[in-house]
Write a protein that holds these residues in place. Structure first.
Motif, PDB file in Angstrom:
ATOM      1  N   THR A 288     -34.716  65.875 -95.498  1.00  0.00           N
ATOM      2  CA  THR A 288     -34.794  66.448 -96.839  1.00  0.00           C
ATOM      3  C   THR A 288     -34.448  65.407 -97.896  1.00  0.00           C
ATOM      4  OG1 THR A 288     -32.515  67.282 -96.623  1.00  0.00           O
ATOM      5  CG2 THR A 288     -34.310  68.816 -96.110  1.00  0.00           C
ATOM      6  N   CYS A 289     -35.035  65.592 -99.086  1.00  0.00           N
ATOM      7  CA  CYS A 289     -34.832  64.657-100.196  1.00  0.00           C
ATOM      8  C   CYS A 289     -34.573  65.420-101.480  1.00  0.00           C
ATOM      9  CB  CYS A 289     -36.059  63.770-100.383  1.00  0.00           C
ATOM     10  SG  CYS A 289     -36.422  62.720 -98.968  1.00  0.00           S
ATOM     11  N   SER A 290     -33.613  64.949-102.257  1.00  0.00           N
ATOM     12  CA  SER A 290     -33.254  65.571-103.529  1.00  0.00           C
ATOM     13  C   SER A 290     -33.088  64.515-104.608  1.00  0.00           C
ATOM     14  CB  SER A 290     -31.949  66.365-103.416  1.00  0.00           C
ATOM     15  OG  SER A 290     -32.052  67.400-102.468  1.00  0.00           O
ATOM     16  N   ILE A 291     -33.361  64.921-105.831  1.00  0.00           N
ATOM     17  CA  ILE A 291     -33.126  64.069-106.997  1.00  0.00           C
ATOM     18  C   ILE A 291     -32.146  64.780-107.914  1.00  0.00           C
ATOM     19  CG2 ILE A 291     -34.182  63.308-109.176  1.00  0.00           C
ATOM     20  CD1 ILE A 291     -34.746  61.351-107.072  1.00  0.00           C
ATOM     21  N   GLY A 292     -31.128  64.033-108.348  1.00  0.00           N
ATOM     22  CA  GLY A 292     -30.171  64.572-109.301  1.00  0.00           C
ATOM     23  C   GLY A 292     -30.189  63.770-110.588  1.00  0.00           C
ATOM     24  N   PHE A 293     -29.430  64.249-111.577  1.00  0.00           N
ATOM     25  CA  PHE A 293     -29.323  63.571-112.866  1.00  0.00           C
ATOM     26  C   PHE A 293     -27.882  63.171-113.110  1.00  0.00           C
ATOM     27  CE2 PHE A 293     -33.161  66.085-113.315  1.00  0.00           C
ATOM     28  CZ  PHE A 293     -34.022  65.223-113.959  1.00  0.00           C
ATOM     29  N   ASP A 294     -27.717  62.139-113.918  1.00  0.00           N
ATOM     30  CA  ASP A 294     -26.352  61.690-114.209  1.00  0.00           C
ATOM     31  C   ASP A 294     -25.717  62.486-115.351  1.00  0.00           C
ATOM     32  OD1 ASP A 294     -27.755  60.721-116.363  1.00  0.00           O
ATOM     33  OD2 ASP A 294     -27.189  58.621-116.097  1.00  0.00           O
ATOM     34  N   LEU A 345     -41.668  63.445-114.515  1.00  0.00           N
ATOM     35  CA  LEU A 345     -40.809  62.267-114.327  1.00  0.00           C
ATOM     36  C   LEU A 345     -39.914  62.413-113.097  1.00  0.00           C
ATOM     37  CD1 LEU A 345     -40.111  61.952-118.091  1.00  0.00           C
ATOM     38  CD2 LEU A 345     -40.702  59.951-116.745  1.00  0.00           C
ATOM     39  N   PRO A 346     -39.060  63.442-113.025  1.00  0.00           N
ATOM     40  CA  PRO A 346     -38.242  63.571-111.804  1.00  0.00           C
ATOM     41  C   PRO A 346     -39.071  63.915-110.570  1.00  0.00           C
ATOM     42  CG  PRO A 346     -37.874  65.429-113.295  1.00  0.00           C
ATOM     43  CD  PRO A 346     -38.662  64.422-114.049  1.00  0.00           C
ATOM     44  N   THR A 347     -40.223  64.595-110.741  1.00  0.00           N
ATOM     45  CA  THR A 347     -41.074  64.872-109.582  1.00  0.00           C
ATOM     46  C   THR A 347     -41.569  63.571-108.967  1.00  0.00           C
ATOM     47  OG1 THR A 347     -41.792  66.983-110.540  1.00  0.00           O
ATOM     48  CG2 THR A 347     -43.139  66.081-108.776  1.00  0.00           C
ATOM     49  N   PHE A 348     -41.973  62.624-109.819  1.00  0.00           N
ATOM     50  CA  PHE A 348     -42.388  61.322-109.301  1.00  0.00           C
ATOM     51  C   PHE A 348     -41.226  60.622-108.603  1.00  0.00           C
ATOM     52  CE2 PHE A 348     -42.762  56.690-109.943  1.00  0.00           C
ATOM     53  CZ  PHE A 348     -43.881  56.463-109.158  1.00  0.00           C
ATOM     54  N   ARG A 349     -40.036  60.713-109.167  1.00  0.00           N
ATOM     55  CA  ARG A 349     -38.882  60.045-108.564  1.00  0.00           C
ATOM     56  C   ARG A 349     -38.557  60.624-107.182  1.00  0.00           C
ATOM     57  NH1 ARG A 349     -38.768  55.218-110.771  1.00  0.00           N
ATOM     58  NH2 ARG A 349     -37.895  55.113-112.881  1.00  0.00           N
ATOM     59  N   VAL A 350     -38.663  61.943-107.028  1.00  0.00           N
ATOM     60  CA  VAL A 350     -38.363  62.522-105.711  1.00  0.00           C
ATOM     61  C   VAL A 350     -39.469  62.178-104.719  1.00  0.00           C
ATOM     62  CG1 VAL A 350     -39.415  64.835-105.921  1.00  0.00           C
ATOM     63  CG2 VAL A 350     -37.327  64.544-104.602  1.00  0.00           C
ATOM     64  N   CYS A 351     -40.701  62.026-105.200  1.00  0.00           N
ATOM     65  CA  CYS A 351     -41.785  61.573-104.320  1.00  0.00           C
ATOM     66  C   CYS A 351     -41.543  60.133-103.858  1.00  0.00           C
ATOM     67  CB  CYS A 351     -43.138  61.680-105.029  1.00  0.00           C
ATOM     68  SG  CYS A 351     -43.738  63.380-105.258  1.00  0.00           S
ATOM     69  N   GLU A 352     -41.096  59.282-104.785  1.00  0.00           N
ATOM     70  CA  GLU A 352     -40.746  57.905-104.424  1.00  0.00           C
ATOM     71  C   GLU A 352     -39.672  57.880-103.344  1.00  0.00           C
ATOM     72  OE1 GLU A 352     -41.130  54.596-107.899  1.00  0.00           O
ATOM     73  OE2 GLU A 352     -39.523  56.047-108.148  1.00  0.00           O
ATOM     74  N   LEU A 353     -38.647  58.712-103.541  1.00  0.00           N
ATOM     75  CA  LEU A 353     -37.547  58.771-102.573  1.00  0.00           C
ATOM     76  C   LEU A 353     -38.055  59.259-101.219  1.00  0.00           C
ATOM     77  CD1 LEU A 353     -34.530  58.748-101.788  1.00  0.00           C
ATOM     78  CD2 LEU A 353     -34.367  61.065-102.771  1.00  0.00           C
ATOM     79  N   ALA A 354     -38.849  60.314-101.228  1.00  0.00           N
ATOM     80  CA  ALA A 354     -39.344  60.881 -99.976  1.00  0.00           C
ATOM     81  C   ALA A 354     -40.208  59.869 -99.217  1.00  0.00           C
ATOM     82  CB  ALA A 354     -40.137  62.157-100.259  1.00  0.00           C
ATOM     83  N   ARG A 355     -41.023  59.109 -99.951  1.00  0.00           N
ATOM     84  CA  ARG A 355     -41.953  58.190 -99.294  1.00  0.00           C
ATOM     85  C   ARG A 355     -41.236  57.059 -98.559  1.00  0.00           C
ATOM     86  NH1 ARG A 355     -44.839  56.375 -96.323  1.00  0.00           N
ATOM     87  NH2 ARG A 355     -47.055  55.774 -96.525  1.00  0.00           N
ATOM     88  N   LYS A 498     -49.564  68.199-111.235  1.00  0.00           N
ATOM     89  CA  LYS A 498     -48.347  67.374-111.259  1.00  0.00           C
ATOM     90  C   LYS A 498     -47.980  66.888-109.863  1.00  0.00           C
ATOM     91  CE  LYS A 498     -44.520  69.627-111.586  1.00  0.00           C
ATOM     92  NZ  LYS A 498     -43.452  70.488-112.151  1.00  0.00           N
ATOM     93  N   VAL A 499     -47.953  67.795-108.895  1.00  0.00           N
ATOM     94  CA  VAL A 499     -47.540  67.420-107.538  1.00  0.00           C
ATOM     95  C   VAL A 499     -48.567  66.506-106.885  1.00  0.00           C
ATOM     96  CG1 VAL A 499     -46.969  68.294-105.245  1.00  0.00           C
ATOM     97  CG2 VAL A 499     -46.161  69.514-107.274  1.00  0.00           C
ATOM     98  N   ASP A 500     -49.857  66.788-107.080  1.00  0.00           N
ATOM     99  CA  ASP A 500     -50.882  65.939-106.471  1.00  0.00           C
ATOM    100  C   ASP A 500     -50.806  64.516-107.005  1.00  0.00           C
ATOM    101  OD1 ASP A 500     -53.644  65.637-104.994  1.00  0.00           O
ATOM    102  OD2 ASP A 500     -53.960  64.843-107.014  1.00  0.00           O
ATOM    103  N   ARG A 501     -50.768  64.347-108.312  1.00  0.00           N
ATOM    104  CA  ARG A 501     -50.818  62.988-108.863  1.00  0.00           C
ATOM    105  C   ARG A 501     -49.541  62.206-108.572  1.00  0.00           C
ATOM    106  NH1 ARG A 501     -54.649  65.782-109.626  1.00  0.00           N
ATOM    107  NH2 ARG A 501     -56.141  65.622-111.349  1.00  0.00           N
ATOM    108  N   THR A 502     -48.379  62.841-108.691  1.00  0.00           N
ATOM    109  CA  THR A 502     -47.138  62.097-108.468  1.00  0.00           C
ATOM    110  C   THR A 502     -46.940  61.764-106.995  1.00  0.00           C
ATOM    111  OG1 THR A 502     -45.899  64.195-108.412  1.00  0.00           O
ATOM    112  CG2 THR A 502     -45.962  63.010-110.508  1.00  0.00           C
ATOM    113  N   SER A 503     -47.341  62.639-106.094  1.00  0.00           N
ATOM    114  CA  SER A 503     -47.206  62.346-104.667  1.00  0.00           C
ATOM    115  C   SER A 503     -48.233  61.312-104.220  1.00  0.00           C
ATOM    116  CB  SER A 503     -47.322  63.625-103.836  1.00  0.00           C
ATOM    117  OG  SER A 503     -48.590  64.239-104.004  1.00  0.00           O
ATOM    118  N   MET A 504     -49.471  61.469-104.664  1.00  0.00           N
ATOM    119  CA  MET A 504     -50.511  60.540-104.256  1.00  0.00           C
ATOM    120  C   MET A 504     -50.306  59.146-104.851  1.00  0.00           C
ATOM    121  SD  MET A 504     -53.060  61.637-102.181  1.00  0.00           S
ATOM    122  CE  MET A 504     -51.613  61.579-101.151  1.00  0.00           C
ATOM    123  N   ALA A 505     -49.608  59.067-105.980  1.00  0.00           N
ATOM    124  CA  ALA A 505     -49.337  57.755-106.585  1.00  0.00           C
ATOM    125  C   ALA A 505     -48.506  56.877-105.658  1.00  0.00           C
ATOM    126  CB  ALA A 505     -48.622  57.927-107.923  1.00  0.00           C
TER     127      ALA A 505
END
Length: 629
Positions: A288-294, A345-355, A498-505
């Protein structure tokens, strides 16, 4: 998951240059870094970029049938391909691969367009039948996978998984459609019935289109729709048991993969439910992968940590700075068309983390649309009950007058923020829901446009197709109509884009088990009281998941990915907000009243008002137009 592109001549069998198809595929190489292929024949060219998920070595594309009479390029996953393979073998079909692509080919050969309802999954594909000299373009039921088309001056049709594939064709002409600006300003994205560039079309979810070499492109045909016209019978326990069966089936069918698989985990109801059912079905720890904020007020990772600990997942998380606005230009390039949902923005970051850890990730998207989880849906349910108590002839004058004079007080406690509700009650249910969903209302848009743009726009208003969609919905109630519009309009235009473009990127395959069509169809048949009770949406889902998830995960207020754009536009992005329409591409367009937009920007920067959503929309429009050239 993959990217597809191609060229089809509707006026004869002119040769297709394979280099042009290759250029189109190269523009979407991020969708498929593991392989590429191009096939051409008189009048047709098909191209493919592959992200290997199933049958890693045995299913290159473009793929031909064993018989050599059908070619296909395919983006997506067919989750019931093994069952279909057995059915087709019983009918005499032969296979030389172990993947799902060849199953689509043989399904077409045996059932024609009737193969589509048999396919369970997410997909967009182009299939060419050499016997019939016919190409079929098809898109999955709910629009998880995208497909763009355009007709060129020479009569050819080009298609691709993203707009940038079409832009790579040297004969494609770039001309902005002004009605797309109206749509974008209203919704924050360009919906599927429109495209940013003239001549471009998006094949609608649940539709197919047949193309022949000796005829203009046929109109798309709808092969699936969801109906809210019927009702399931039973008590909460019985219906909950059926719901859990459908959810388990949806999750387990999407866990088939020949590469590492995991899940996004936000700590909300939907992603936590998916993780719970994955853990139940898996003999090894779920990744599992999560993104948080500061910023504590925006951070949900404590809930995600609890769920990860409860189900003993292999959990990774990252923290994004509240000042993480450096992706703006990159996002504009990902989406091609302007896209103002700041949660990208955070959706892309969580995709980066997951990948970094997996190639496939399951998400919780779709449950809000299917089971009435949005607050606006519960409001619509209550408002429709009020509308039923008063005739329209009385509602319009009374609530309309009150709404006009009531002050707009976004800063006030919620019970005192009645302006939007009063204006909504003065209109029909469909018009009221369009107002609730719109990012920028019609009255404000009218103040932003120049006289020249108002002439270009004419009588068109972006709310019109939305209202028509709701009115024609196969539905019984106002809540039904609202959910239908969310599934058919908002979901493919915003959430799935949103999910398609950020994940496929980042070359990550995202799967949405809660959008399994059998689950969505079941949700559409639920009685209203199983969807909404009081102010609680997704009621039956939450009751059913009590056995898995803690109360504070199930019943806390929904947050979603919140991005602090108001603060950005008063701080580090204040310079970008100033002069937004007075110089650069927006100024040259002549579409906007620059003085009006400058005044709104200054009011926001000074803190006198909050115009962040509108300024963000215009900023993303500007970035997109700069990239489109």
């Amino acid at each position: 998951m993959c990217g597809i592109a191609g060229i089809f001549h509707t006026e004869g069998l002119k040769p297709v240059d394979p280099d042009r198809v290759r250029l189109m595929c190269d523009a979407i190489a991020h969708r498929g870094p593991d392989g590429e292929g191009v096939w051409t024949a008189p009048g047709i060219g098909l191209g493919h970029r592959r992200l290997s998920i199933i049958d890693l070595a045995g299913s290159p594309q473009p793929m031909a049938s064993v018989e050599g009479d059908v070619m296909i390029v395919f983006n997506g996953e067919i989750y019931n391909f093994k069952e279909l393979r057995k059915d087709l073998q019983a009918l005499g079909a032969h296979f030389r691969t172990d993947g799902d692509t060849e199953v689509i080919i043989q399904a077409w050969r045996h059932w024609g367009t009737d193969c589509l309802p048999r396919l369970h999954g997410m997909f967009a594909f182009a299939l060419y039948d050499l016997r019939q000299r016919t190409m079929m373009l098809a898109r999955d039921r709910l629009g998880v996978k995208p497909l763009f088309t355009a007709r060129l001056p020479d009569g050819s049709v080009i298609f691709g998984s993203e707009l940038k594939a079409l832009l790579a064709h040297p004969s494609f002409r770039r001309e902005i459609d002004p009605l797309a600006i109206e749509d974008y300003l209203t919704w924050g994205y360009v919906p599927d019935h429109r495209a940013m560039l003239k001549g471009v079309e998006k094949l609608a979810a649940g539709h197919y289109q047949l193309l022949r070499h000796d005829a203009p492109p046929a109109a798309p045909v709808q092969w699936w729709d969801v109906s809210f016209a019927e009702r399931e019978r039973g008590n909460a326990d019985d219906l909950g048991a059926h719901l859990l069966h459908h959810m388990r089936q949806a999750v387990t069918s999407r866990m088939i993969s020949d590469v590492p698989l995991g899940a996004f985990l936000s700590g909300g109801v939907d992603s936590s439910s998916v993780v719970a059912l994955m853990a139940e079905a898996s003999s090894t720890p779920v990744k599992t992968c999560s993104i948080g904020f500061d910023v504590a007020a925006l951070d949900e990772t404590a809930y995600a940590d609890r769920v990860a600990e409860q189900f003993h997942t292999e959990h990774w998380k990252d923290t994004v700075s509240a000042d993480d606005f450096s992706l703006i230009d990159k996002l504009a390039g990902m989406f091609d068309e302007p896209f103002a949902d700041a949660s990208a923005l955070p959706t892309f970051r969580v995709c980066e983390l997951a990948r970094r850890h997996v190639t496939v990730a399951l998400s919780g998207d779709g449950a809000d649309e299917a089971f009435a989880g949005y607050r606006r849906q519960t409001f619509q349910h209550r408002e429709e009950q009020l509308r039923g108590l008063l005739p329209a002839a009385l509602r319009g004058p009374v609530f309309g007058t009150l709404g006009q004079v009531w002050p707009k007080a976004d800063w006030a406690p919620r019970p005192l923020r009645a302006k939007a509700t009063l204006l909504s009650l003065s209109a029909s249910g469909e018009e009221g829901y369009a107002r609730a969903l719109a990012v920028t209302g019609s009255e404000q848009r009218d103040t932003l446009y120049s006289a020249e743009f108002q002439r270009l726009r004419g009588d068109y208003r972006a709310e019109q197709p939305f209202v028509e969609l709701m009115r024609n919905a196969p539905a019984r109630s106002g809540l039904d109509r609202a959910q239908y519009a969310d599934l058919k309009f908002y979901l493919p235009g915003d959430i799935l884009t949103k999910v398609d473009r950020t994940s496929m990127a980042v070359s990550l395959e995202a799967r949405e088990p809660l959008l399994d069509h059998r689950l969505v169809e079941f949700g559409a048949r639920l009685p209203e009281r199983m969807r909404v009770r009081g102010t609680t949406g997704k009621w039956l889902v939450k009751q059913t998941m009590r056995r898995y998830l803690p109360q504070d995960v199930l019943f806390r207020q929904k947050m979603g990915f919140v991005t602090p754009i108001a603060q950005w536009l008063r701080g580090p992005l204040a310079g970008a907000a100033r002069g937004l329409a007075s110089d650069g591409v927006l100024a040259r367009s002549g579409w906007f009243d620059a003085a009006r937009i400058d005044a709104l920007a200054e009011a926001h920067i000074s803190g006198r008002a909050d115009h962040s959503r509108l300024i963000w929309q215009l900023l993303m429009l500007r970035k997109s137009l700069e990239q489109l050239g």
